[in-house]
Design an enzyme around this catalytic site. Structure first.
Site, PDB file in Angstrom:
ATOM      1  N   ARG A  37      24.724 -35.025  38.104  1.00  0.00           N
ATOM      2  CA  ARG A  37      25.828 -34.420  37.801  1.00  0.00           C
ATOM      3  C   ARG A  37      27.120 -34.882  37.429  1.00  0.00           C
ATOM      4  O   ARG A  37      27.807 -34.327  36.637  1.00  0.00           O
ATOM      5  CB  ARG A  37      26.056 -33.642  39.360  1.00  0.00           C
ATOM      6  CG  ARG A  37      25.118 -32.708  39.677  1.00  0.00           C
ATOM      7  CD  ARG A  37      25.293 -31.938  41.244  1.00  0.00           C
ATOM      8  NE  ARG A  37      24.563 -30.943  41.161  1.00  0.00           N
ATOM      9  CZ  ARG A  37      24.382 -30.173  42.188  1.00  0.00           C
ATOM     10  NH1 ARG A  37      24.898 -30.546  43.590  1.00  0.00           N
ATOM     11  NH2 ARG A  37      23.583 -29.129  42.086  1.00  0.00           N
ATOM     12  N   LYS A 198      10.411 -18.312  49.689  1.00  0.00           N
ATOM     13  CA  LYS A 198      10.392 -17.055  50.245  1.00  0.00           C
ATOM     14  C   LYS A 198      10.648 -15.913  49.341  1.00  0.00           C
ATOM     15  O   LYS A 198      11.541 -16.002  48.269  1.00  0.00           O
ATOM     16  CB  LYS A 198      11.703 -16.877  51.268  1.00  0.00           C
ATOM     17  CG  LYS A 198      11.471 -17.693  52.427  1.00  0.00           C
ATOM     18  CD  LYS A 198      12.232 -17.267  53.505  1.00  0.00           C
ATOM     19  CE  LYS A 198      13.139 -18.119  54.129  1.00  0.00           C
ATOM     20  NZ  LYS A 198      14.185 -17.793  54.696  1.00  0.00           N
ATOM     21  N   GLY A 350      17.992 -26.817  41.359  1.00  0.00           N
ATOM     22  CA  GLY A 350      17.355 -27.085  42.877  1.00  0.00           C
ATOM     23  C   GLY A 350      16.125 -27.648  42.758  1.00  0.00           C
ATOM     24  O   GLY A 350      15.880 -28.548  41.979  1.00  0.00           O
ATOM     25  N   GLY A 373      21.962 -22.355  43.152  1.00  0.00           N
ATOM     26  CA  GLY A 373      22.461 -21.150  43.587  1.00  0.00           C
ATOM     27  C   GLY A 373      23.073 -20.169  42.303  1.00  0.00           C
ATOM     28  O   GLY A 373      22.903 -19.180  42.150  1.00  0.00           O
TER      29      GLY A 373
HETATM   30  P1  AMP Z   1      12.985 -22.397  47.178  1.00  0.00           P
HETATM   31  O1  AMP Z   1      13.995 -23.105  47.894  1.00  0.00           O
HETATM   32  O2  AMP Z   1      12.885 -20.860  47.740  1.00  0.00           O
HETATM   33  O3  AMP Z   1      12.821 -22.579  45.877  1.00  0.00           O
HETATM   34  O4  AMP Z   1      11.624 -23.064  47.830  1.00  0.00           O
HETATM   35  C1  AMP Z   1      11.299 -24.108  47.285  1.00  0.00           C
HETATM   36  C2  AMP Z   1      10.561 -24.632  48.569  1.00  0.00           C
HETATM   37  O5  AMP Z   1       9.409 -23.998  48.573  1.00  0.00           O
HETATM   38  C3  AMP Z   1       9.935 -26.098  48.233  1.00  0.00           C
HETATM   39  O6  AMP Z   1      10.355 -27.043  49.175  1.00  0.00           O
HETATM   40  C4  AMP Z   1       8.430 -26.121  48.635  1.00  0.00           C
HETATM   41  O7  AMP Z   1       7.732 -27.073  49.313  1.00  0.00           O
HETATM   42  C5  AMP Z   1       8.344 -24.696  49.271  1.00  0.00           C
HETATM   43  N1  AMP Z   1       6.929 -24.002  49.030  1.00  0.00           N
HETATM   44  C6  AMP Z   1       6.128 -23.958  47.740  1.00  0.00           C
HETATM   45  N2  AMP Z   1       5.070 -23.267  48.111  1.00  0.00           N
HETATM   46  C7  AMP Z   1       4.916 -23.233  49.331  1.00  0.00           C
HETATM   47  C8  AMP Z   1       3.771 -22.677  50.235  1.00  0.00           C
HETATM   48  N3  AMP Z   1       2.685 -22.551  49.579  1.00  0.00           N
HETATM   49  N4  AMP Z   1       3.949 -22.783  51.359  1.00  0.00           N
HETATM   50  C9  AMP Z   1       5.209 -23.038  51.865  1.00  0.00           C
HETATM   51  N5  AMP Z   1       6.235 -23.721  51.303  1.00  0.00           N
HETATM   52  C10 AMP Z   1       6.085 -23.567  49.902  1.00  0.00           C
END
Ligand code: AMP
Length: 393
Positions: A37, A198, A350, A373
């Site tokens: 950054r 999620k 991210g 974000g």
């Molecule tokens: P996000 O911040 O929503 O983009 O989520 C990123 C996170 O999702 C990372 O830390 C990954 O470890 C997690 N992730 C990816 N695939 C899976 C999965 N199959 N089950 C649980 N967590 C996951």
């Protein structure tokens, strides 16, 4: 971009205050573990100095001090790093507003000043007008180059723009140009890779991209809610039960719009996250098993769709890439993106940016966003307050 930038305003002899995103990761000894950054802000800093400004006052937040002074979240390590990168002395102040700050700036022989962590004041995140005014009082021109916080209406990102001529820095401009072109006028086929934990975090994103993209490739934790909606067995994989109907609706909407949706169809599963040596690849997940990565069939299918893409936006890892045993899918996708020719590859900030870095493909992407974000909100089609506040061209 329809906003004015540092190139559209006379900087010579002026005191310039610039919002940067110096929210860098620090280790326990307060060493910066990733200076991406800071490095990313250098083009704008050098340009402003090169134009002969009277003073360049930099400001940022770091961490989450929530309105009080937290010793471990001072910006001193950033000042040191900046000195190294710029090859000149940077005056680090221990506050960001007030008479003492003004005086120190007036007396300083340094061209570059770094104010102390803005979030030591709760007024920063509250977008308090008096606090904005005090920051504005330090300079004559305001520059925003902090894409990572542009989605927040804070005193230093939005409020201050009411008191000074406000323009964008190059980093902000670059982010908006790349992300803007991808969603508004992409070279087609436009393919989006969606992953992460999620669905609930990405609903608006999916809704917006269904109207723009030609194909959505869905992997990672969020895929299981979609798979459930299609009546598949997902064992004990991550599920948002209250979002199953919504997922069904999104699938139907995509179908109606003619957007191709490719969901993961085979999986790396384990019974116990801590026992990766017991992992296996399956197409049907039995009870008691959890999917933590996409399998080879899914990877092949994703690659097939990506092979003809002209624009790719990647948002979210397709597996738990932080752990090597579950990183293969994300690694292969990242490496494949790096081989694509005549294709604009954009990586949301991210986790996807960390993955691109982990698998050494950073330099081979067209653009890696510096704001998780902010890039998410931009791709959702939302107005970023920090950008909206800048002067129109
Ligand atoms: P996000 O911040 O929503 O983009 O989520 C990123 C996170 O999702 C990372 O830390 C990954 O470890 C997690 N992730 C990816 N695939 C899976 C999965 N199959 N089950 C649980 N967590 C996951």
């Amino acid at each position: 971009m329809n906003k004015m930038t540092v190139k559209d305003i006379a900087l010579k002899g002026k005191k310039v205050i610039m919002r940067c995103d110096f929210n860098v990761p620090l280790d326990e000894s307060l060493n910066i573990t990733d200076d991406m950054r800071i490095v990313a802000s250098l083009p704008t800093i050098k340009y402003i100095l090169g134009q002969g400004c009277a003073k360049l006052i930099l400001m940022s937040h770091l961490g989450r001090p929530k309105g009080q002074v937290v010793e471990a979240e001072r910006l001193t390590p950033v000042a040191k790093k900046l000195e190294q990168l710029l090859g000149e002395k940077v005056l680090m102040l221990d506050d960001c507003i007030g008479d003492k700050v003004k005086e120190s700036i007036a007396k300083s022989s340094e061209r570059v000043v770094l104010l102390e962590n803005l979030r030591f004041y709760k007024q920063e995140e509250k977008n308090d007008p008096e606090f904005s005014k005090k920051l504005a009082d330090l300079a004559e021109i305001y520059v925003n180059d902090a894409f990572g916080t542009a989605h927040r209406a804070h005193a230093s990102t939005e409020g201050i723009a009411k008191f000074l001529p406000a323009v964008a820095g190059f980093l902000l401009e670059k982010e908006i140009n790349y992300l803007g072109k991808a969603v508004d006028n992409p070279a087609r086929p436009f393919v989006v890779i969606l992953g992460g934990k999620k669905v609930s975090d990405k609903i608006l994103l999916i809704e917006n991209l269904i109207n723009k993209a030609d194909a959505l490739l869905i992997g990672g934790g969020m895929a299981y809610t979609f798979l459930k909606a299609m009546g598949k067995n997902i064992g004990k994989s991550i599920l948002e039960a209250d979002k199953v109907d919504l997922a069904k609706g999104l699938l139907e909407k995509a179908k109606a719009k003619g957007v191709k949706i490719v969901l993961s169809e085979d999986f790396v599963v384990v019974k116990d996250f801590e026992k990766p040596e017991e992992k296996k690849i399956v197409t049907d997940i039995e009870d008691g098993w959890e999917g933590l990565d996409v399998g080879p069939k899914t990877i092949a299918k994703f690659k097939e769709v990506l092979s003809t893409a002209k624009t790719v936006v990647w948002n979210g890892p397709v597996g738990v890439f932080e752990k090597d045993a579950y990183a293969e899918g994300t690694k292969e996708i990242a490496e494949y993106l790096a081989t694509l020719k005549n294709c604009v590859t954009i990586v949301g900030g991210g986790d996807s940016a960390s993955a691109a870095k982990k698998f050494n493909v950073e330099d081979k992407m067209t653009h890696i966003s510096t704001g998780g974000g902010a890039s998410l909100e931009f791709l959702e089609g939302q107005v970023l307050p920090g950008v909206a506040a800048l002067k129109d061209k």
